[in-house]
Design an enzyme around this catalytic site. Structure first.
Site, PDB file in Angstrom:
ATOM      1  N   ARG A 195      -3.705   0.597  11.609  1.00  0.00           N
ATOM      2  CA  ARG A 195      -4.160   2.060  11.568  1.00  0.00           C
ATOM      3  C   ARG A 195      -3.512   2.914  10.756  1.00  0.00           C
ATOM      4  NH1 ARG A 195      -4.898  -0.557  15.876  1.00  0.00           N
ATOM      5  NH2 ARG A 195      -2.855  -1.562  15.451  1.00  0.00           N
ATOM      6  N   THR A 196      -2.254   2.878  10.472  1.00  0.00           N
ATOM      7  CA  THR A 196      -1.343   3.917   9.698  1.00  0.00           C
ATOM      8  C   THR A 196      -1.870   3.766   8.158  1.00  0.00           C
ATOM      9  OG1 THR A 196       0.427   3.815  11.019  1.00  0.00           O
ATOM     10  CG2 THR A 196       0.970   4.959   9.094  1.00  0.00           C
TER      11      THR A 196
ATOM     12  N   LYS B 122      11.863  -9.654  -6.111  1.00  0.00           N
ATOM     13  CA  LYS B 122      12.688 -10.171  -7.131  1.00  0.00           C
ATOM     14  C   LYS B 122      13.934  -9.281  -7.135  1.00  0.00           C
ATOM     15  CE  LYS B 122       8.577  -9.830 -10.100  1.00  0.00           C
ATOM     16  NZ  LYS B 122       8.038  -9.058 -10.933  1.00  0.00           N
TER      17      LYS B 122
ATOM     18  N   ARG C  61       6.154   2.446   4.753  1.00  0.00           N
ATOM     19  CA  ARG C  61       6.754   1.829   5.780  1.00  0.00           C
ATOM     20  C   ARG C  61       7.520   0.881   5.586  1.00  0.00           C
ATOM     21  NH1 ARG C  61       2.945  -0.240  10.947  1.00  0.00           N
ATOM     22  NH2 ARG C  61       2.933   1.878  11.102  1.00  0.00           N
TER      23      ARG C  61
ATOM     24  N   HIS D 204       8.663   7.339  13.463  1.00  0.00           N
ATOM     25  CA  HIS D 204       7.069   7.297  12.705  1.00  0.00           C
ATOM     26  C   HIS D 204       6.614   8.791  13.028  1.00  0.00           C
ATOM     27  CE1 HIS D 204       3.285   5.616  11.899  1.00  0.00           C
ATOM     28  NE2 HIS D 204       3.127   4.788  12.821  1.00  0.00           N
TER      29      HIS D 204
HETATM   30  N1   CP Z   1       0.194   3.103  15.510  1.00  0.00           N
HETATM   31  C1   CP Z   1       0.695   2.270  14.384  1.00  0.00           C
HETATM   32  O1   CP Z   1       1.759   2.358  13.779  1.00  0.00           O
HETATM   33  O2   CP Z   1      -0.166   1.047  14.282  1.00  0.00           O
HETATM   34  P1   CP Z   1      -0.185   0.466  12.874  1.00  0.00           P
HETATM   35  O3   CP Z   1       1.095  -0.494  12.906  1.00  0.00           O
HETATM   36  O4   CP Z   1      -1.378  -0.635  12.948  1.00  0.00           O
HETATM   37  O5   CP Z   1      -0.150   1.256  11.683  1.00  0.00           O
END
Ligand code: CP
Length: 317
Positions: free
Chosen positions: A54-55, A84, A105, A133
């Protein structure tokens, strides 16, 4: 606002403006027009050291809807020069030459802040370890506003893995700090209950909350039910993981038709997804189940975040 690193950056006015902008994008996304060229010629880099559906995809779709080109490494841990031994700081400095905005991320708490420190272009935290998040909390709150019709005076029941999940931390911050009258019920096995620092923040704000391991008790009276999966990848202790998996497997923390009966008919059920068994698909068709619409709201909300950052950034605007 230069970067988006934490939910704590957002106040009521910010959120109001952002959600109005997201409303605009949501309304107009079906008919691409001027917005499709709003950030034409700019590049968005998604730098993901952990998996995501999703993100990453909603950020890439959001950038594309705004006219941006997308550069991406979806498995940066293995397929960037991190393998590396390159530091986050050096990677960010390199990407600064290729992009106008970075979405990162990473499994380590604080990594997005490190990236922002090294960056002259905006950085968005798309999840840093068990820490935060923030854009997930934005789309969660946006969905609560849309589906519950308000963001205050809500009884919010939050269940599942409350200890290792980063989305819970960001959402509780926004719903308890920004909006008035919300109360919280945390539903989890003892091993996964809410962390002491979140309890301390709630006590400091005089926010009523309670903890329970009973689904029936916890869902009673809830306006919003926010469910989460076990973040097994974040639990190092093998014995603890086995104990938790046994508790989850007992079925006591699964939202199904029976659990629907414990909550008011007007309740909405949200989940950041992915789900891995803690919501039975048998309830997907019920009006309470709003988790797929919630995920789709990631697109307009992230368009609004990108638009705000690029418009605010003096060297880019
Ligand atoms: N909700 C969420 O962060 O989903 P993903 O890990 O698929 O990005």
């Amino acid at each position: 606002m230069e970067h988006v690193l934490s939910s704590a950056q957002f106040g009521k006015e910010d959120l109001g403006d952002l959600f109005e902008r997201a409303d605009y994008f949501k309304k107009h996304n079906a008919e691409p027009r001027d917005e499709a060229t709003r950030h034409l010629g700019r590049s968005l880099c998604t730098l993901f050291y952990q998996p995501s559906t999703r993100t990453r995809l909603s950020f890439e779709a959001a950038g594309g809807r705004l006219g941006m080109s997308i550069i991406s490494t979806e498995n940066a841990a293995d397929f960037s020069s991190a393998i590396k031994g390159e530091s986050i700081e050096d990677t960010i400095k390199i990407v600064n030459g290729y992009a106008h905005l970075i979405v990162i991320r990473h499994p380590e708490a604080g990594s997005a802040a490190r990236a922002a420190e090294a960056s002259e272009i905006p950085v968005i935290n798309a999840g840093d370890g068990g820490n935060e998040h923030p854009t997930q909390a934005l789309l969660d709150t946006y969905t609560i506003r849309e589906k519950a019709g308000r963001t205050g005076n809500l009884d919010v029941a939050i269940g599942g893995d409350l200890l290792y999940g980063r989305t819970v931390r960001s959402l509780v911050d926004i719903m308890s700090r920004v909006y008035e009258g919300n109360t919280f019920t945390f539903i989890a096995p003892d091993d996964l209950q809410i962390s002491p620092d979140i309890e301390m923040a709630l006590r400091g704000r005089d926010i009523p909350y309670r903890k329970t391991s009973s689904l029936e008790d916890g869902l009673d009276g809830a306006d919003v039910v926010y469910w989460t999966r076990l973040q097994a990848e974040n639990i190092q202790d093998v014995y603890k993981k086995q104990r938790i998996l046994a508790a989850i497997a007992s079925g006591d923390f699964i939202l199904d038709k029976k659990a629907l009966g414990y909550m008011p008919a007007s309740a909405i059920i949200l989940h950041p997804l992915p789900r891995v068994g803690e919501i039975n698909p048998e309830i997907d068709g019920y009006p309470q189940a709003q988790y797929f619409k919630q995920a789709h709201n990631g697109l307009p909300v992230r368009q609004a975040v990108i638009d705000r950052l690029l418009s605010n950034h003096a060297e880019i605007a």
